[in-house]
Write an enzyme that holds these catalytic residues in place. Sequence first.
Site, mmCIF file in Angstrom:
data_model
loop_
_atom_site.group_PDB
_atom_site.id
_atom_site.type_symbol
_atom_site.label_atom_id
_atom_site.label_comp_id
_atom_site.label_asym_id
_atom_site.label_seq_id
_atom_site.Cartn_x
_atom_site.Cartn_y
_atom_site.Cartn_z
ATOM 1 N N GLY A 170 0.820 -1.210 0.000
ATOM 2 C CA GLY A 170 0.000 0.000 0.000
ATOM 3 C C GLY A 170 0.854 1.260 0.000
ATOM 4 N N ASP A 171 1.892 1.273 0.817
ATOM 5 C CA ASP A 171 2.780 2.431 0.882
ATOM 6 C C ASP A 171 3.522 2.632 -0.427
ATOM 7 O OD1 ASP A 171 2.821 3.511 3.773
ATOM 8 O OD2 ASP A 171 3.003 1.363 4.065
#
Length: 399
Positions: A170-171
């Site tokens: 996600g990051d």
Amino acid sequence: MSIPQNAGALKGLRVVEMGQLLAGPFCGQLLGDMGADVIKVEAPGKGDPMREWGLGDEKVQWEVIARNKRSVTCNLRVEGGQAIARALIEKADILIENFKPGTLEKWGLSPDELHKINPGLIIARMSGYGQTGPYSTRAGFGGIGEAMGGWRYIVGDADRPPARMGVSIGDTLCATYGTMGVLAALHHREKTGEGQVIDTALYEAVLQVMEGLVPEYDYNGYIRERSGSILPGIAPSNVYSCKDGPFMIGANNDAIFARLAEAMQQPELAESDDYKTHLARGHNQTVLDNLINEWTATLTIDEVDALMIKHSIPAGRVYTAKDMMDDPHFKAREAIIEVETEGRGKIKMQNAFPRFSKTASGFRSSAPTHPGQHNADVFADLLGWDADTLAQKQEEGLI
């Protein structure tokens, strides 16, 4: 390998990276790999918690995410530190930040205020939920974005709770989209002179790679569920068991499946009504996977690999880091490089990516060994500080 010095498509651009952990710093890594001068602003003391992240006895993840950066320290929580940050940003092309929305505004560093002193500034803002909307002020990490964006629900086996990837996807997705936004904004600035803000939310970055998940529900009422190692209806495409370990085969195409049937010495499979079309194979996916697994279980990985190459079937070994380092293709393309770091000597890591034919990206400098390592150089070059000024700012707790 030959390390490109002072190279890269973004040579001449200055980036101020504020924030910590993964999304903002990964964006900074990508821009730094492409040649930008990345000045990382860390809090005095321990600095970015990423310095202590990673697996194994020695935490070396920092060596990757902080390469090609210079570290300065600045106490952003006090007015004097905010003034220093403002002076640095005034001389920058790009600002990266991944604080909770409203933090820059609280510090007197809002985009509106920054554009008054630097109209061409491009500001990449990364957060859990974006800068607007009812959730914007909530705390958000990459894993939360993966859950809200739909990723976590469909990852894992159907009879178990949602799983996760072994990396912070996600990051890094958020950072990658942030980088794309910066590059597009640079093109706009070249034509107009205008800077702008790129608002990148973790959950929306994940949503972007969810393929047909939303329209499948909207149009068909279909909700994707966890399906383990397969994509439902896409067959055969799975990891199969050989005598000595797992092996990936992707033969989900009529012509390729016919070649797989030949390799298995079962050509009749490609003529069977159960398997000769994409839809038929998808309908009989489990039975087909079992048939293939029964075949691969009689052979070694090397034997299956040789047959896949002979019959031109997309397939490959399931690699660990050790496998990557030993692989001749990785070596030929220098996908993994060995570099000399200041803090840990020689270490291997992934090379810069993507590849450019004219302006090579790459490793130019190792990660800063301690917060503020480049205070003297950066503050002297950009702000004109002498040694006495530097000492005074340190004594005041501003850097």
